[in-house]
Design an enzyme around this catalytic site. Structure first.
Site, PDB file in Angstrom:
ATOM      1  N   PHE A 146       0.850  -1.185   0.000  1.00 57.48           N
ATOM      2  CA  PHE A 146       0.000   0.000   0.000  1.00 57.48           C
ATOM      3  C   PHE A 146       0.886   1.236   0.000  1.00 57.48           C
ATOM      4  O   PHE A 146       1.641   1.471   0.942  1.00 57.48           O
ATOM      5  CB  PHE A 146      -0.957   0.060   1.203  1.00 57.48           C
ATOM      6  CG  PHE A 146      -1.836   1.288   1.127  1.00 57.48           C
ATOM      7  CD1 PHE A 146      -3.000   1.284   0.371  1.00 57.48           C
ATOM      8  CD2 PHE A 146      -1.469   2.480   1.746  1.00 57.48           C
ATOM      9  CE1 PHE A 146      -3.779   2.437   0.243  1.00 57.48           C
ATOM     10  CE2 PHE A 146      -2.249   3.640   1.625  1.00 57.48           C
ATOM     11  CZ  PHE A 146      -3.409   3.607   0.869  1.00 57.48           C
ATOM     12  N   ASP A 233       9.301   3.083   2.005  1.00 63.30           N
ATOM     13  CA  ASP A 233       8.091   3.840   2.307  1.00 63.30           C
ATOM     14  C   ASP A 233       7.808   3.688   3.802  1.00 63.30           C
ATOM     15  O   ASP A 233       7.263   2.682   4.243  1.00 63.30           O
ATOM     16  CB  ASP A 233       6.916   3.332   1.467  1.00 63.30           C
ATOM     17  CG  ASP A 233       5.623   4.095   1.773  1.00 63.30           C
ATOM     18  OD1 ASP A 233       5.593   4.862   2.761  1.00 63.30           O
ATOM     19  OD2 ASP A 233       4.636   3.909   1.028  1.00 63.30           O
ATOM     20  N   LYS A 274       2.416  11.231   7.130  1.00 66.98           N
ATOM     21  CA  LYS A 274       1.626  10.994   8.342  1.00 66.98           C
ATOM     22  C   LYS A 274       2.186  11.699   9.598  1.00 66.98           C
ATOM     23  O   LYS A 274       1.997  12.894   9.734  1.00 66.98           O
ATOM     24  CB  LYS A 274       1.434   9.497   8.551  1.00 66.98           C
ATOM     25  CG  LYS A 274       0.567   8.915   7.429  1.00 66.98           C
ATOM     26  CD  LYS A 274      -0.012   7.554   7.685  1.00 66.98           C
ATOM     27  CE  LYS A 274      -1.060   7.244   6.628  1.00 66.98           C
ATOM     28  NZ  LYS A 274      -0.796   6.058   5.821  1.00 66.98           N
TER      29      LYS A 274
HETATM   30  C1  LIG Z   1      -0.925   6.122   4.306  1.00 64.37           C
HETATM   31  C2  LIG Z   1       0.169   5.602   3.477  1.00 64.37           C
HETATM   32  C3  LIG Z   1       0.522   6.198   2.246  1.00 64.37           C
HETATM   33  C4  LIG Z   1      -0.288   7.302   1.619  1.00 64.37           C
HETATM   34  O1  LIG Z   1      -0.368   8.449   2.398  1.00 64.37           O
HETATM   35  P1  LIG Z   1      -1.532   9.520   2.090  1.00 64.37           P
HETATM   36  O2  LIG Z   1      -1.161  10.681   2.968  1.00 64.37           O
HETATM   37  O3  LIG Z   1      -2.822   8.881   2.464  1.00 64.37           O
HETATM   38  O4  LIG Z   1      -1.465   9.846   0.645  1.00 64.37           O
HETATM   39  C5  LIG Z   1       1.624   5.715   1.581  1.00 64.37           C
HETATM   40  N1  LIG Z   1       2.329   4.675   2.070  1.00 64.37           N
HETATM   41  C6  LIG Z   1       2.015   4.069   3.231  1.00 64.37           C
HETATM   42  C7  LIG Z   1       2.850   2.949   3.716  1.00 64.37           C
HETATM   43  C8  LIG Z   1       0.917   4.501   3.963  1.00 64.37           C
HETATM   44  O5  LIG Z   1       0.593   3.878   5.095  1.00 64.37           O
END
Ligand SMILES: *Cc1c(COP(=O)(O)O)cnc(C)c1O
Length: 425
Positions: A146, A233, A274
């Protein structure tokens, strides 16, 4: 106060249902206030927040230091665009770069934008520095990833709900199984023109899938030997969530919870979002050393809001809170305590198959089929009992409270969770 501010939960849900697009399936609770580890609904009922806005609110709801920084800046200067310099961005870039030990930071707003930035950066590095022929660059990604919701990112998702009927898709991605070092080695050997390997150190949305201890370290070694960038990520796992400043540093043996990893596990490109703002404002970005970041030149990439003065002061305060309140250490201690107590229950329960995770990013797997509704029903019951959590994938429930929790509060939460689970046996 206007009439609109006194809606009941039912009325607020009906209003959203009528006028908002139905792109989420929320738990039926309407929140109107938050402080620390707690949130309150419009009827005044208090809950422990065990989602933390998908780990954006690591520092706790409405942290006074972060809020004060934002309010003060909001009354001074909010947005200049990057057509001009502002007097806050440099301070933030310096703090982020020094905190995570990279040469440079590229600020954006959402996590998905930061992932997009990392993909563009890696492709351009591939063409300029690695000599990959134009338009031939490939990036290896993992199954069940994700990384966000943009057209390119969903192009390499294998979640049909996120992907189907949104094509045509962006080319140039090779998918391999997660937590499978042999698959990575094979892909690196067989595929030509690979520029990067994009990976979550723990797959959060997939159900807090925690890979083998040495997965990232070995992935980094393989990437290095093939001249491929390791792109981590850490939008969800980063900023102290997993008991270390970054989840990728949990893969080295360093005892310093504020360090961001030894060279052998240090990503070449680091994606944050985040909790970079403590859930106060959309702040994300990408870190890399000059060898990589220098391929981005004026006009190549940007964002009107990226690096704005409010984002800069909020981001700075949010990182300072992580350090000052030793939240990585707290997440580490409380996480061990949480898993130990839940594990005791798992061993004598037919309802829960396992508990897994690291720091305060944990999940339980319910003994139900993936499309069963037990996990959802448990989350509804948890809500009734004063604790908010949400299933990730069907039968998996994620538990990720703000990191400002005390051990006493956590024990109270575990009592609520165990009592609720027992009522489903
Ligand atoms: C939440 C998330 C995203 C995307 O972030 P948004 O601010 O919702 O665009 C990307 N990678 C990971 C691992 C996430 O948990």
């Amino acid at each position: 106060m206007s009439v609109e501010q006194h809606l009941s939960s039912q009325e607020a849900m009906a209003l959203e249902d009528r006028y908002g697009a139905h792109n989420y399936h929320p738990l039926p609770v309407v929140l109107s206030r938050g402080e620390g580890v707690h949130v309150w609904d419009v009827e005044g009922k208090k809950y422990y927040d065990f989602l933390s806005a998908y780990s954006a609110v690591n520092q706790g709801h409405c942290h006074p230091k972060i809020i004060n920084a934002m309010v003060e800046q909001a009354q001074t200067l909010t947005l200049t665009s990057r057509a001009f310099y502002n007097d806050q961005l440099g301070h933030f870039e310096k703090l982020v770069s020094e905190t995570f030990h990279y040469d440079k930071f590229l600020p954006m707003n959402s996590g998905a934008e930061a992932v997009e930035t990392a993909l563009k950066l890696s492709r351009k590095w591939g063409y300029e520095k690695k000599g990959v022929p134009e338009n031939e660059a490939k990036i290896i990604v993992c199954e069940n990833n994700f990384h966000g919701r943009t057209t390119t990112i969903i192009s390499f998702s294998n979640d049909p709900v996120a992907r189907k009927q949104f094509g045509p898709y962006t080319q140039g991605f090779v998918k391999i199984p997660y937590d499978n070092i042999e698959a990575l080695e094979k892909a690196l050997q067989e595929e030509s023109n690979v520029v990067g390997f994009l990976v979550e150190p723990i797959q959060g949305e997939a159900g807090v899938y925690t890979p083998a201890e040495d997965y990232l370290k070995r992935a980094k070694a393989l990437c290095e030997s093939h001249n491929v960038l390791l792109i981590a990520d850490e939008v969800q796992t980063g900023i102290a969530r997993t008991g270390t400043l970054l989840a990728s540093c949990g893969n080295c043996n360093c005892a310093d919870r504020h360090c961001s990893g030894t060279p052998e596990v240090k990503p070449d490109v680091l994606v944050l979002g985040k909790a970079l703002s403590g859930g106060v404002y959309p702040v994300s970005g990408v870190l890399a050393n000059d060898e990589v970041m220098s391929v981005i030149r004026p006009g190549n990439h940007g964002s009107t809001f990226g690096g704005n003065p409010i984002a800069a002061v909020v981001g700075r305060a949010a990182l300072e809170v992580i350090k000052e309140e030793e939240l990585a250490e707290n997440a580490f201690q409380l996480g061990n305590h949480f898993r130990a107590r839940i594990q005791e229950y798992v061993e004598q329960s037919d309802l829960v198959r396992l508990v897994r995770g690291r720091g305060l990013l944990n999940a339980i797997v319910i003994n139900d089929s993936e499309d069963g509704d037990t996990a959802w029903n448990i989350c509804v019951a948890l809500k009734e009992n004063g604790l908010l959590a949400k299933p990730t994938h069907g039968n998996i429930i994620r538990f990720a409270p703000p990191l400002v929790m005390t051990e006493e509060q956590l024990d109270e939460c575990i009592d609520i969770i165990l009592m609720t689970l027992k009522s489903f046996e």
